[in-house]
Write a protein that holds these residues in place. Structure first.
Motif, PDB file in Angstrom:
ATOM      1  N   ASN A   1      21.368  33.220 -10.557  1.00  0.00           N
ATOM      2  CA  ASN A   1      20.550  34.438 -10.577  1.00  0.00           C
ATOM      3  C   ASN A   1      20.073  34.850 -11.964  1.00  0.00           C
ATOM      4  OD1 ASN A   1      20.603  34.640  -7.840  1.00  0.00           O
ATOM      5  ND2 ASN A   1      22.212  36.190  -7.784  1.00  0.00           N
TER       6      ASN A   1
ATOM      7  N   LYS B   1       6.942  38.378 -11.420  1.00  0.00           N
ATOM      8  CA  LYS B   1       6.583  38.781 -10.053  1.00  0.00           C
ATOM      9  C   LYS B   1       6.994  37.757  -9.008  1.00  0.00           C
ATOM     10  CE  LYS B   1       2.879  42.073 -10.668  1.00  0.00           C
ATOM     11  NZ  LYS B   1       1.432  42.219 -10.795  1.00  0.00           N
ATOM     12  N   LYS B   2       7.368  36.553  -9.450  1.00  0.00           N
ATOM     13  CA  LYS B   2       7.891  35.569  -8.497  1.00  0.00           C
ATOM     14  C   LYS B   2       9.311  35.939  -8.089  1.00  0.00           C
ATOM     15  CE  LYS B   2       4.694  32.240  -8.773  1.00  0.00           C
ATOM     16  NZ  LYS B   2       4.004  31.769  -7.615  1.00  0.00           N
ATOM     17  N   VAL B   3       9.971  36.690  -8.955  1.00  0.00           N
ATOM     18  CA  VAL B   3      11.343  37.087  -8.648  1.00  0.00           C
ATOM     19  C   VAL B   3      11.370  38.495  -8.067  1.00  0.00           C
ATOM     20  CG1 VAL B   3      13.607  37.583  -9.632  1.00  0.00           C
ATOM     21  CG2 VAL B   3      12.338  35.579 -10.383  1.00  0.00           C
ATOM     22  N   PHE B   4      10.713  39.419  -8.756  1.00  0.00           N
ATOM     23  CA  PHE B   4      10.757  40.816  -8.320  1.00  0.00           C
ATOM     24  C   PHE B   4       9.467  41.191  -7.611  1.00  0.00           C
ATOM     25  CE2 PHE B   4      13.372  40.794 -12.277  1.00  0.00           C
ATOM     26  CZ  PHE B   4      14.584  40.889 -11.637  1.00  0.00           C
ATOM     27  N   ASP B   5       9.596  42.018  -6.620  1.00  0.00           N
ATOM     28  CA  ASP B   5       8.407  42.427  -5.870  1.00  0.00           C
ATOM     29  C   ASP B   5       7.826  43.715  -6.426  1.00  0.00           C
ATOM     30  OD1 ASP B   5       6.512  42.774  -3.851  1.00  0.00           O
ATOM     31  OD2 ASP B   5       7.899  44.084  -2.786  1.00  0.00           O
TER      32      ASP B   5
ATOM     33  N   TYR C   1      13.350  31.000   0.465  1.00  0.00           N
ATOM     34  CA  TYR C   1      14.049  31.586  -0.682  1.00  0.00           C
ATOM     35  C   TYR C   1      14.589  30.480  -1.589  1.00  0.00           C
ATOM     36  CZ  TYR C   1      17.205  34.463  -3.450  1.00  0.00           C
ATOM     37  OH  TYR C   1      17.818  35.094  -4.486  1.00  0.00           O
TER      38      TYR C   1
ATOM     39  N   SER D   1       7.738  36.717  -3.342  1.00  0.00           N
ATOM     40  CA  SER D   1       8.768  36.806  -4.372  1.00  0.00           C
ATOM     41  C   SER D   1      10.166  36.746  -3.768  1.00  0.00           C
ATOM     42  CB  SER D   1       8.609  38.103  -5.155  1.00  0.00           C
ATOM     43  OG  SER D   1       8.911  39.183  -4.316  1.00  0.00           O
ATOM     44  N   LEU D   2      11.135  36.386  -4.598  1.00  0.00           N
ATOM     45  CA  LEU D   2      12.521  36.286  -4.140  1.00  0.00           C
ATOM     46  C   LEU D   2      13.000  37.614  -3.563  1.00  0.00           C
ATOM     47  CD1 LEU D   2      14.218  34.244  -7.003  1.00  0.00           C
ATOM     48  CD2 LEU D   2      13.463  33.441  -4.782  1.00  0.00           C
ATOM     49  N   GLU D   3      12.608  38.702  -4.217  1.00  0.00           N
ATOM     50  CA  GLU D   3      13.071  40.014  -3.771  1.00  0.00           C
ATOM     51  C   GLU D   3      12.629  40.284  -2.329  1.00  0.00           C
ATOM     52  OE1 GLU D   3      11.736  43.252  -6.196  1.00  0.00           O
ATOM     53  OE2 GLU D   3      13.019  44.696  -5.184  1.00  0.00           O
ATOM     54  N   ILE D   4      11.368  39.992  -2.033  1.00  0.00           N
ATOM     55  CA  ILE D   4      10.845  40.209  -0.677  1.00  0.00           C
ATOM     56  C   ILE D   4      11.579  39.326   0.323  1.00  0.00           C
ATOM     57  CG2 ILE D   4       8.861  39.723   0.805  1.00  0.00           C
ATOM     58  CD1 ILE D   4       7.100  40.927  -1.076  1.00  0.00           C
TER      59      ILE D   4
ATOM     60  N   TYR E   1      17.222  33.829 -14.697  1.00  0.00           N
ATOM     61  CA  TYR E   1      16.003  33.038 -14.848  1.00  0.00           C
ATOM     62  C   TYR E   1      15.532  33.190 -16.282  1.00  0.00           C
ATOM     63  CZ  TYR E   1      16.553  33.437  -9.887  1.00  0.00           C
ATOM     64  OH  TYR E   1      17.089  33.409  -8.627  1.00  0.00           O
TER      65      TYR E   1
ATOM     66  N   LYS F   1      21.590  37.218  -1.833  1.00  0.00           N
ATOM     67  CA  LYS F   1      20.772  36.198  -2.500  1.00  0.00           C
ATOM     68  C   LYS F   1      21.101  34.773  -2.045  1.00  0.00           C
ATOM     69  CE  LYS F   1      19.905  39.879  -4.891  1.00  0.00           C
ATOM     70  NZ  LYS F   1      18.999  40.834  -4.333  1.00  0.00           N
TER      71      LYS F   1
ATOM     72  N   GLN G   1      11.778  28.573  -3.368  1.00  0.00           N
ATOM     73  CA  GLN G   1      11.203  29.381  -4.447  1.00  0.00           C
ATOM     74  C   GLN G   1      12.177  29.506  -5.619  1.00  0.00           C
ATOM     75  OE1 GLN G   1       8.473  30.493  -5.636  1.00  0.00           O
ATOM     76  NE2 GLN G   1       8.076  32.594  -5.051  1.00  0.00           N
ATOM     77  N   GLU G   2      13.455  29.717  -5.286  1.00  0.00           N
ATOM     78  CA  GLU G   2      14.471  29.888  -6.325  1.00  0.00           C
ATOM     79  C   GLU G   2      14.553  28.648  -7.199  1.00  0.00           C
ATOM     80  OE1 GLU G   2      18.381  31.062  -8.087  1.00  0.00           O
ATOM     81  OE2 GLU G   2      17.851  29.145  -7.210  1.00  0.00           O
TER      82      GLU G   2
END
Lengths: 434, 268
Positions: free
Chosen positions: A306, A186-190, B149, B170-173, A308, B236, B152-153
């Motif tokens: 990209n 969830k840190k990567v995807f929302d 970003y 999150s990265l996506e947001i 992880y 990204k 966090q990355e």
């Protein structure tokens, strides 16, 4: 006041003892409560039994003021509870006595609050225990084993748990590997409902993780395995699609999350392959979780943009640091427990006789003065003698009315606390304090 | 000059920032509702202040340092609300502090109405300035989210996720927000430049104003980000780096050129 808890938990007793003293179902608890109330002479009781602890809370109101008598009575209560455990579970007291902890009064209340706020749990901050406390309370309530004191006590215990959960971060960071994995993803995807996951191989931890992912919204699930039949089997279980192991590369191009847990002795996903995959998927982020030992994903994959990659040790590190964080939060929570214990004892003190009588009398006196003042203003022309006799009249009316309640309250009877509480409500003393 | 509305807005922003700060420190989001309401109150008073000033003076309140900073602060909050109400991303905690900071800076500049040169007394020049500041506000938020970003990355890559990093979205947001801010910011900024250029040309002829040239350079960088983002799947991390670079360029143009050269773009 004589509140006592006799219990044992995962810290003090080995599982062989805990399981022998446990009350495994509701009926056993009910039976135990009846035993306590009828044969041990306690006034209120509660039995709390989980796989990690067995605790017997009981309360006996002692009306005598003699100290030696009280001590005797306390010891007697403690022994009768030990005897209850021994009789009920058919164990010799000597066999379990050394594992017991016994807390009284303030310590007992503090202990209960800590237990219900999950500060005494094996996994600090795990949320189930509060529900279990609530359930134990409901059983005792339905068995009419609790009354004035315990009803208030249990409500405060549940309230304390709620406060701790709200005011500290004790339950926020996951402390199991499979939850930690979801937290990381969830840190990567929302929005996980638009993401797809590939389960590579199988294993208990991978299954747990995938169940957690499904719980967080993931719908698109692919399963692959060296034997296709096994893949189909698992796919059916999670309502996913089975894909063949030979087409692993194609699958990797599609999915967002990979859960890898195979028994292969070598790398199943190599850096070179993943580099190709990443360029084919236009560097759309991919999250790889490798929970296999030996590792199945080349650790160098983490160097690719990209990508992880977390392996089992990384996840364990996250869990460990979260656990540390929880312990820090638990210190803050102890303060809340302390505050709430203080509040409980304030309430308890308000149940003693003298302050109630004083406040009722004060209130009556206040009303008398106010009303007399009004009278005096209204009839300015009356002579001082008449005024004096009227004031005397108000005194005697108040005193006569107050006499019976005062005597009743001073009388040490069994329902003393109930009577005091009733008096507080009847004379409207509760609202004033709040 | 309706200063009371400015003070009111400042006070509300201050209260909201204070609560946000406490929330960030305690890593808790208990006060989010209160913060939202407080900032909304400040936002409305702030808007009243602009209109008051506009109708009192008849010129767009954007020309002095006081006015420009205060409008910039307002724009940041506006965008925050738009993001909040359209996608429920809770970034108000960070942004209200940003808004308050610029309001605070603005409070230190003299509040008198700037006296404009005759050739600048034109509604189009005002619109040009408003659009430019709004565009820059969007870009600066894109800049902030790009930094978040990258932080966090890196935290995810090196597997150190404790501490303050834990409250970053999150990265996506972050990437989505970045994309959207550039998507809105670029056309608005472009429009500002076009309006400015056309009016400027018609009023003064071609003067090679250094700020103008710099702005055009910056615009080219944003054009490339915009193109790469919209046209290809180029996003990204690289996008974040480029957004940061573009914004630094913009800031150099905004402040550096003012300090070093004599330009009529200098705030009054």
């Amino acid at each position: 006041m004589n509140l006592i808890v006799v219990g044992l938990n995962h810290k003090t007793a080995p599982v062989e003892i805990r399981e022998r003293l446990a009350f495994n179902n509701k009926e056993l608890i009910r039976e135990g409560l009846r035993y306590l109330l009828n044969r041990c002479g306690v006034h209120e009781a509660l039995i709390f039994s989980t796989c990690n602890r067995v605790e017997v809370y009981s309360y006996k109101s002692i009306s005598s003021c003699s100290l030696t008598y009280m001590e005797e009575e306390e010891n007697h209560l403690e022994n009768s509870i030990k005897k209850f455990l021994s009789d009920f579970h058919k164990m010799e007291i000597e066999d379990f006595e050394k594992y017991l902890y016994i807390y009284r009064d303030r310590e007992a209340v503090e202990h209960l609050f800590k237990v219900s706020a999950s500060l005494d749990s094996m996994v600090i901050g795990e949320p189930q225990i509060t529900g279990q406390v609530k359930e134990a309370f409901e059983i005792a309530l339905s068995e009419k084993a609790t009354s004035l004191i315990f009803n208030h006590l249990m409500n405060r215990a549940l309230f304390t748990a709620k406060r701790v959960r709200k005011e500290t971060r004790i339950g926020e960071n996951p402390v199991s590997v499979s939850y930690a994995a979801v937290g990381l993803i969830k840190k990567v995807f929302d929005d996980l409902s638009t993401k797809s996951v590939l389960l590579l191989g199988a294993g208990e931890m991978a299954e747990l993780a995938i169940r957690n992912l499904i719980g967080s919204g993931v719908k698109d699930i692919y399963v692959t395995n060296r034997t296709y039949e096994r893949a189909e089997e698992l796919a059916k279980l999670f309502k996913g699609k089975a894909t063949s192991f030979e087409k692993l590369k194609e699958s990797l191009i599609q999915v967002d999350i990979v859960l890898c847990s195979t028994a292969a002795p070598n790398y199943v996903i190599e850096e070179k392959v993943l580099r190709e995959v990443m360029s084919l998927r236009k560097y759309k982020p991919i999250f790889l979780i490798d929970i296999s030992v030996p590792r199945n994903i080349d650790p160098n994959c983490n160097n690719i943009d990209n990508v992880y990659l977390y392996n089992i040790d990384d996840l364990q590190d996250v869990v460990d640091s979260n656990m540390l964080e929880r312990k820090k939060e638990a210190e803050k929570a102890l303060q809340i427990v302390n505050e709430e214990t203080d509040k409980f004892f304030q309430w308890l003190n308000s149940l003693s006789t003298v302050p109630v009588i004083v406040s009722i009398r004060n209130k009556a006196e206040q009303i008398r003065q106010e009303e007399f003042e009004k009278f005096r203003v209204k009839f300015k022309n009356l002579s001082p003698e008449i005024l004096n006799s009227v004031e005397y009249l108000t005194y005697s009316i108040i005193n006569k009315i107050m006499h019976e309640p005062t005597v009743a309250l001073k009388n040490n009877c069994e329902m003393k606390e109930t009577l005091i509480l009733a008096a507080r409500r009847l004379f409207g003393l509760e609202n004033e304090e709040e | 000059m309706g200063t009371i509305f400015f003070e009111l807005a400042l006070t509300f922003y201050f209260a909201a920032s204070l609560l946000s700060f406490v929330g960030i420190i305690r890593k808790k989001q208990d006060f989010d509702r209160v913060i939202l309401i407080l900032s909304l109150c400040g936002f409305i008073f702030h808007l009243i202040y602009f209109f008051f000033r506009y109708f009192k003076t008849g010129q767009v309140p954007i020309f002095s340092m006081h006015e420009a900073n205060s409008f910039f602060a307002w724009c940041i909050l506006l965008v925050t609300f738009l993001i909040y109400f359209s996608s429920k991303v809770e970034i108000i905690n960070f942004n209200i502090i940003l808004t308050f900071s610029f309001m605070f800076i603005s409070a230190f500049f003299p509040r008198n109405v700037p006296i404009l040169k005759a050739e600048l007394k034109n509604i189009w020049i005002g619109i040009h300035a408003l659009l430019a500041v709004f565009g820059i506000a969007l870009f600066s938020l894109a800049f902030v989210f790009s930094i978040l970003y990258l932080v966090q990355e890196r935290a995810i890559k090196i597997k150190k996720l404790g501490g303050p990093v834990s409250i970053i979205p999150s990265l996506e947001i972050l990437d989505k927000l970045n994309y959207r801010l550039i998507w809105w910011g670029f056309p608005i900024y472009t429009l500002a430049l076009i309006v400015g250029f056309v009016k400027y040309f018609s009023l003064l002829g071609f003067l090679w104003d250094p700020k103008e040239i710099w702005s055009f350079l910056t615009w080219l960088v944003y054009l490339s980000i915009f193109y790469l983002r919209v046209k290809s799947d180029w996003r990204k991390k690289k996008a974040a780096y480029l957004t940061i670079f573009a914004f630094l360029l913009l800031i150099v143009g905004f402040f550096g050129i003012n300090l070093l050269t004599e330009s009529f773009h200098k705030p009054l």
